[in-house]
Design a protein around this motif. Structure first.
Motif, PDB file in Angstrom:
ATOM      1  N   UNK A  31       0.830  -1.211   0.000  1.00 20.85           N
ATOM      2  CA  UNK A  31       0.000   0.000   0.000  1.00 20.85           C
ATOM      3  C   UNK A  31       0.863   1.260   0.000  1.00 20.85           C
ATOM      4  N   UNK A  32       1.853   1.321   0.899  1.00 19.89           N
ATOM      5  CA  UNK A  32       2.717   2.500   0.955  1.00 19.89           C
ATOM      6  C   UNK A  32       3.520   2.662  -0.331  1.00 19.89           C
ATOM      7  N   UNK A  33       4.001   1.541  -0.876  1.00 21.60           N
ATOM      8  CA  UNK A  33       4.721   1.600  -2.148  1.00 21.60           C
ATOM      9  C   UNK A  33       3.837   2.115  -3.266  1.00 21.60           C
ATOM     10  N   UNK A  34       2.570   1.692  -3.294  1.00 25.42           N
ATOM     11  CA  UNK A  34       1.633   2.119  -4.342  1.00 25.42           C
ATOM     12  C   UNK A  34       1.284   3.597  -4.217  1.00 25.42           C
ATOM     13  N   UNK A  35       1.052   4.054  -2.980  1.00 20.04           N
ATOM     14  CA  UNK A  35       0.709   5.467  -2.768  1.00 20.04           C
ATOM     15  C   UNK A  35       1.857   6.368  -3.207  1.00 20.04           C
ATOM     16  N   UNK A  36       3.059   6.017  -2.801  1.00 20.66           N
ATOM     17  CA  UNK A  36       4.235   6.787  -3.210  1.00 20.66           C
ATOM     18  C   UNK A  36       4.401   6.767  -4.725  1.00 20.66           C
ATOM     19  N   UNK A  37       4.184   5.597  -5.324  1.00 21.04           N
ATOM     20  CA  UNK A  37       4.326   5.449  -6.769  1.00 21.04           C
ATOM     21  C   UNK A  37       3.301   6.290  -7.530  1.00 21.04           C
ATOM     22  N   UNK A  38       2.067   6.321  -7.045  1.00 17.66           N
ATOM     23  CA  UNK A  38       1.018   7.120  -7.707  1.00 17.66           C
ATOM     24  C   UNK A  38       1.408   8.592  -7.757  1.00 17.66           C
ATOM     25  N   UNK A  39       1.942   9.112  -6.646  1.00 14.60           N
ATOM     26  CA  UNK A  39       2.322  10.520  -6.583  1.00 14.60           C
ATOM     27  C   UNK A  39       3.429  10.842  -7.585  1.00 14.60           C
ATOM     28  N   UNK A  40       4.465   9.999  -7.623  1.00  8.99           N
ATOM     29  CA  UNK A  40       5.596  10.263  -8.521  1.00  8.99           C
ATOM     30  C   UNK A  40       5.224  10.027  -9.986  1.00  8.99           C
TER      31      UNK A  40
ATOM     32  N   UNK B 114      21.700   6.657  -6.571  1.00 11.03           N
ATOM     33  CA  UNK B 114      20.934   7.247  -7.674  1.00 11.03           C
ATOM     34  C   UNK B 114      19.972   8.324  -7.201  1.00 11.03           C
ATOM     35  N   UNK B 115      19.292   8.087  -6.089  1.00  7.80           N
ATOM     36  CA  UNK B 115      18.206   8.976  -5.686  1.00  7.80           C
ATOM     37  C   UNK B 115      18.575   9.976  -4.603  1.00  7.80           C
ATOM     38  N   UNK B 116      19.742   9.827  -3.969  1.00  8.09           N
ATOM     39  CA  UNK B 116      20.164  10.787  -2.953  1.00  8.09           C
ATOM     40  C   UNK B 116      21.364  11.623  -3.384  1.00  8.09           C
ATOM     41  N   UNK B 117      22.152  11.093  -4.283  1.00  8.34           N
ATOM     42  CA  UNK B 117      23.328  11.829  -4.766  1.00  8.34           C
ATOM     43  C   UNK B 117      22.883  12.913  -5.749  1.00  8.34           C
ATOM     44  N   UNK B 118      23.356  14.166  -5.616  1.00  6.32           N
ATOM     45  CA  UNK B 118      22.977  15.241  -6.547  1.00  6.32           C
ATOM     46  C   UNK B 118      23.289  14.854  -7.989  1.00  6.32           C
ATOM     47  N   UNK B 119      22.399  15.243  -8.912  1.00  9.21           N
ATOM     48  CA  UNK B 119      22.575  14.846 -10.302  1.00  9.21           C
ATOM     49  C   UNK B 119      23.821  15.455 -10.935  1.00  9.21           C
ATOM     50  N   UNK B 120      24.319  16.554 -10.345  1.00  6.13           N
ATOM     51  CA  UNK B 120      25.542  17.171 -10.866  1.00  6.13           C
ATOM     52  C   UNK B 120      26.759  16.289 -10.648  1.00  6.13           C
TER      53      UNK B 120
ATOM     54  N   UNK C 282      11.110  11.503  -0.181  1.00 10.98           N
ATOM     55  CA  UNK C 282      10.522  10.182  -0.412  1.00 10.98           C
ATOM     56  C   UNK C 282      11.569   9.086  -0.264  1.00 10.98           C
ATOM     57  N   UNK C 283      12.741   9.325  -0.830  1.00 13.55           N
ATOM     58  CA  UNK C 283      13.816   8.345  -0.745  1.00 13.55           C
ATOM     59  C   UNK C 283      14.280   8.162   0.693  1.00 13.55           C
ATOM     60  N   UNK C 284      14.308   9.265   1.440  1.00 15.82           N
ATOM     61  CA  UNK C 284      14.681   9.182   2.855  1.00 15.82           C
ATOM     62  C   UNK C 284      13.715   8.288   3.619  1.00 15.82           C
ATOM     63  N   UNK C 285      12.421   8.425   3.318  1.00 17.32           N
ATOM     64  CA  UNK C 285      11.415   7.620   4.006  1.00 17.32           C
ATOM     65  C   UNK C 285      11.520   6.146   3.619  1.00 17.32           C
ATOM     66  N   UNK C 286      11.683   5.871   2.327  1.00 15.40           N
ATOM     67  CA  UNK C 286      11.655   4.484   1.856  1.00 15.40           C
ATOM     68  C   UNK C 286      13.016   3.794   1.898  1.00 15.40           C
ATOM     69  N   UNK C 287      14.090   4.563   2.037  1.00 19.36           N
ATOM     70  CA  UNK C 287      15.415   3.946   2.082  1.00 19.36           C
ATOM     71  C   UNK C 287      16.123   4.162   3.414  1.00 19.36           C
ATOM     72  N   UNK C 288      16.280   5.434   3.784  1.00 17.22           N
ATOM     73  CA  UNK C 288      17.113   5.720   4.944  1.00 17.22           C
ATOM     74  C   UNK C 288      16.458   5.315   6.267  1.00 17.22           C
TER      75      UNK C 288
END
Length: 319
Positions: free
Chosen positions: A156-165, A264-270, A208-214
């Motif tokens: 459920x949490x994965x789906x809700x986050x996915x819908x938003x993104x 990929x999701x926490x490191x700045x794209x630069x 979002x990444x902080x919540x689902x990863x960190x």
């Protein structure tokens, strides 16, 4: 990538390694390697699911969660690899084209499974924490109802986050090329094509990444810190060895999964290049779903024992 500029609403997937025409030997070798990894992941995860279903000795919370992990990995790798292989083999603009709707479905499935699996790995660490630190309370803290809540909560949490993104990614105005420099519809790769300021959304991706990863990773580290302390105090050498095996197996899976995602999701794209993003994505999309069943089967005596029992049962039925 300029040759892919277009006015169509479809996107173009450049691929993992843009092949020359005709494909080089190195490209074909890598393709064959990826196909073998994909088939290994399919066979391994299907075997794990069937093994847990067929052997009553594995009908406990730990393996119930593990069967869900295998199901997620099975779906996970199937959402990206088949299209990537077909794109490389056909190597034309039409084959590389992915419709707006297909891209949205791919984003949704990928983010749902990624978030759900990240949470599930944390729940599996909690299972080991309770089993080793509170063995007498285990039947109460990790009963069937708790397992169902953990699995349902992950999806459920994965789906809700996915819908938003997914909703945001598909509403980005693209005023440049619609060629995504990746082998699947990855949101960070799509943001580079936007003709608007996406800094606010990138901050939301960070949260979002902080919540689902960190947060799950912090919980995993805390759980295993307590587990290692409890194991160190054990008087039984056999029990200590079994606990170390179980914990090291799960920590290996966690490392292979969390580390590439965090980069990929926490490191700045630069600080990253598209080539690096694609290379890192291979770890959490292709290699991890293959390694998970191998690690759990080869390093787990209970699973190996179940495999022997099921094999013997099948052989006796075939006679």
């Amino acid at each position: 990538m300029e040759k892919y500029n277009q006015t169509s609403t479809d996107f173009i997937l450049i691929g993992l390694f843009p092949p020359p025409s005709p494909p080089s030997r190195i490209g074909l070798f890598l393709l064959i390697l990826i196909v073998l990894v994909f088939l290994t992941a399919l066979v391994g995860n299907l075997s794990m699911i069937l093994l847990i279903l067929l052997d009553s000795h594995l009908h406990i919370p730990m393996y119930f969660l593990l069967s869900q992990l295998s199901l997620m990995d099975l779906t996970y790798i199937s959402t990206t690899v088949p299209r990537m292989v077909s794109n490389f083999m056909l190597d034309n603009e039409k084959s590389k084209s992915i419709s707006f709707a297909e891209c949205g479905i791919q984003i949704f499935l990928f983010l749902t499974l990624a978030g759900a699996e990240a949470l599930l790995l944390a729940f599996m660490a909690y299972d080991r924490y309770v089993a080793i630190c509170f063995p007498l309370h285990y039947p109460i803290r990790m009963n069937k109802r708790v397992c169902v809540l953990m699995i349902t909560g992950s999806w459920v949490l994965g789906s809700v986050n996915s819908c938003a993104h997914t909703g945001y990614a598909l509403n980005i105005p693209f005023c440049r090329s619609r060629a995504i420099n990746h082998f699947f519809c990855d949101v960070p790769a799509m943001l580079t094509l936007a003709c608007m300021d996406t800094s606010l959304y990138e901050y939301m991706v960070f949260l979002s990444t902080t919540f689902f990863l960190m947060l799950p990773f912090t919980g995993i580290m805390y759980s295993y810190g307590r587990v290692l302390l409890a194991v160190y105090r054990m008087h039984s050498g056999a029990g200590r060895k079994k606990a170390y095996f179980t914990c090291s197996t799960h920590l290996t899976v966690v490392t292979f999964y969390y580390a590439p995602f965090a980069y990929t999701y926490l490191c700045p794209k630069s600080l990253r290049s598209p080539a690096e993003d694609k290379f890192v994505a291979v770890f959490y999309i292709i290699l991890t779903p293959m390694l998970n069943p191998i690690i759990y089967i080869l390093r787990n005596k209970e699973v190996m024992g179940a495999l022997r029992r099921v094999t013997q049962r099948i052989c006796s039925l075939s006679r």
